[in-house]
Scaffold this active site. Structure first.
Site, PDB file in Angstrom:
ATOM      1  N   THR A   1      37.909  43.024  38.240  1.00  0.00           N
ATOM      2  CA  THR A   1      39.287  42.009  38.474  1.00  0.00           C
ATOM      3  C   THR A   1      40.395  43.036  38.743  1.00  0.00           C
ATOM      4  O   THR A   1      40.494  43.968  38.006  1.00  0.00           O
ATOM      5  CB  THR A   1      39.404  40.904  37.469  1.00  0.00           C
ATOM      6  N   GLY A   2      41.330  42.557  39.486  1.00  0.00           N
ATOM      7  CA  GLY A   2      42.582  43.403  39.888  1.00  0.00           C
ATOM      8  C   GLY A   2      42.745  43.794  41.105  1.00  0.00           C
ATOM      9  O   GLY A   2      41.875  43.426  41.960  1.00  0.00           O
TER      10      GLY A   2
ATOM     11  N   ASP B   1      35.039  48.718  38.441  1.00  0.00           N
ATOM     12  CA  ASP B   1      36.272  47.691  37.986  1.00  0.00           C
ATOM     13  C   ASP B   1      37.444  48.690  37.831  1.00  0.00           C
ATOM     14  O   ASP B   1      37.349  49.809  37.587  1.00  0.00           O
ATOM     15  CB  ASP B   1      35.764  47.074  36.565  1.00  0.00           C
TER      16      ASP B   1
ATOM     17  N   ASP C   1      43.897  49.852  33.337  1.00  0.00           N
ATOM     18  CA  ASP C   1      45.425  49.989  33.317  1.00  0.00           C
ATOM     19  C   ASP C   1      45.826  51.447  32.821  1.00  0.00           C
ATOM     20  O   ASP C   1      46.917  51.894  33.206  1.00  0.00           O
ATOM     21  CB  ASP C   1      45.958  48.992  32.459  1.00  0.00           C
TER      22      ASP C   1
ATOM     23  N   GLY D   1      42.938  44.671  31.113  1.00  0.00           N
ATOM     24  CA  GLY D   1      43.286  43.406  30.737  1.00  0.00           C
ATOM     25  C   GLY D   1      44.615  43.138  31.147  1.00  0.00           C
ATOM     26  O   GLY D   1      44.957  41.942  30.840  1.00  0.00           O
ATOM     27  N   LEU D   2      45.335  43.757  31.911  1.00  0.00           N
ATOM     28  CA  LEU D   2      46.706  43.565  32.227  1.00  0.00           C
ATOM     29  C   LEU D   2      46.570  42.327  33.296  1.00  0.00           C
ATOM     30  O   LEU D   2      47.502  41.499  33.518  1.00  0.00           O
ATOM     31  CB  LEU D   2      47.551  44.470  32.914  1.00  0.00           C
ATOM     32  N   GLY D   3      45.149  42.269  33.891  1.00  0.00           N
ATOM     33  CA  GLY D   3      45.059  41.085  34.804  1.00  0.00           C
ATOM     34  C   GLY D   3      44.669  39.839  33.988  1.00  0.00           C
ATOM     35  O   GLY D   3      44.204  38.887  34.580  1.00  0.00           O
TER      36      GLY D   3
ATOM     37  N   GLU E   1      35.413  41.026  31.336  1.00  0.00           N
ATOM     38  CA  GLU E   1      35.144  42.375  31.857  1.00  0.00           C
ATOM     39  C   GLU E   1      34.375  43.286  30.845  1.00  0.00           C
ATOM     40  O   GLU E   1      33.625  44.244  31.154  1.00  0.00           O
ATOM     41  CB  GLU E   1      36.564  43.222  31.914  1.00  0.00           C
TER      42      GLU E   1
ATOM     43  N   LYS F   1      47.377  55.986  36.730  1.00  0.00           N
ATOM     44  CA  LYS F   1      46.720  55.402  35.527  1.00  0.00           C
ATOM     45  C   LYS F   1      46.482  56.591  34.422  1.00  0.00           C
ATOM     46  O   LYS F   1      45.860  56.233  33.559  1.00  0.00           O
ATOM     47  CB  LYS F   1      45.632  54.593  36.267  1.00  0.00           C
TER      48      LYS F   1
HETATM   49  C1  A5P Z   1      41.982  42.847  34.718  1.00  0.00           C
HETATM   50  O1  A5P Z   1      42.213  42.321  33.507  1.00  0.00           O
HETATM   51  C2  A5P Z   1      42.223  44.482  34.422  1.00  0.00           C
HETATM   52  O2  A5P Z   1      41.543  44.881  33.329  1.00  0.00           O
HETATM   53  C3  A5P Z   1      42.312  45.200  35.577  1.00  0.00           C
HETATM   54  O3  A5P Z   1      40.990  45.902  35.899  1.00  0.00           O
HETATM   55  C4  A5P Z   1      43.339  46.088  35.267  1.00  0.00           C
HETATM   56  O4  A5P Z   1      44.491  45.372  35.122  1.00  0.00           O
HETATM   57  C5  A5P Z   1      43.770  46.885  36.612  1.00  0.00           C
HETATM   58  O5  A5P Z   1      44.376  46.038  37.651  1.00  0.00           O
HETATM   59  P1  A5P Z   1      45.095  46.545  38.904  1.00  0.00           P
HETATM   60  O6  A5P Z   1      43.824  47.116  39.637  1.00  0.00           O
HETATM   61  O7  A5P Z   1      45.565  45.433  39.624  1.00  0.00           O
HETATM   62  O8  A5P Z   1      46.089  47.664  38.411  1.00  0.00           O
END
Ligand code: A5P
Length: 241
Positions: free
Chosen positions: A37-38, A92, A95, A107-109, A115, A133
């Site tokens: 996700t993200g 995946d 952050d 988990g910022l998403g 996950e 990152k």
């Molecule tokens: C989702 O919950 C997050 O763990 C994302 O994998 C993480 O935030 C990376 O997101 P971006 O690829 O949008 O930076």
């Protein structure tokens, strides 16, 4: 009706795409693939969809409703843990990636719980990030997202503060409480710089009311990092896929 001009891909987006494309090359015929996700994982979903159109057979287990919808829209066949208990390869984003240990903050998403479940069920957990990152120490750029149940949010918050966190409740873009796919809340916990992430993960996990934290310790098998110099793979290059 005026046509909407798509915004040009930024340099960071280009790096995210490069990392995603490199990791998707690991997918082999017949695999069950964990779908992250993200924004970076979305590039992987696009690459997976392209490989599927080219004839590769695989099935995905998504880490969020958002990624499930995107994968389905692009024609990627999905499966579930009810049918497949083990995942061959998960791709995946993250952050933060601690460069020496490959420990992660995710988990910022907002999808950290699914996950982590998907990561724990994966034979190989591949992370895709742009170079921004990579950090020397976790916690230096972003807070640790902690998924908590709504009931008793205040004492759970206080227990996190007692561990030294500066706690902020996650809000949606509309300014309402952010609700995860599991119906829970997220408290973003700033720790400045985390000297012992394994200890912290364990201590956060012991707090009643905490569902899961975004500390992913010892889980990444490989990390694909892309920047202006290209893509490099960190971790064990010979790890089984
Ligand atoms: C989702 O919950 C997050 O763990 C994302 O994998 C993480 O935030 C990376 O997101 P971006 O690829 O949008 O930076």
């Amino acid at each position: 009706m005026s046509a909407v001009t798509p915004s040009p891909e930024t340099e960071r987006d280009a790096h995210k795409r490069m990392a995603a494309e490199a990791a998707v090359k690991l997918v082999e015929d017949g695999m069950v693939v964990g779908v992250g996700t993200g924004s970076t994982a979305t590039f992987a979903i696009e690459a997976l969809a392209r490989r599927h159109r080219e004839g590769l057979r695989f099935m995905g287990i998504p880490t969020s409703e958002r990624s499930a919808a995107r994968a389905t829209a692009l024609g990627i066949p999905l499966t579930s843990f009810a049918v497949h208990r083990q995942i061959d390869l998960t791709i995946d984003g993250a952050d933060e990636v601690e460069r020496d240990t490959l420990n992660l903050i995710k988990g910022l998403g907002g999808a950290l719980l699914r996950e982590k479940i998907v990561a724990a069920a994966s034979r190989h957990f591949a992370i895709i990030v742009d170079g921004v990152k990579l950090v020397d120490r976790l916690g230096s750029r972003v807070p640790v997202p902690v998924e908590v149940v709504e009931f008793g949010l205040e004492p759970t918050w206080a227990a996190l503060e007692a561990l030294g966190a500066t706690v902020r409740p996650r809000l949606s873009p509309e300014g309402k409480p952010f609700i995860t796919d599991g119906g829970n809340r997220i408290l973003d916990c700033g720790f400045a710089s985390i000297s012992d992430p394994g200890w912290l993960e364990e201590r956060i996990g012991r707090i009643v009311g905490v569902v899961e934290s975004g500390l992913f310790i010892g889980r990444a098998d490989s990390v694909f990092v892309a920047d202006a110099a290209g893509v490099r793979r960190l971790g064990n290059p010979h790890a089984a896929i």
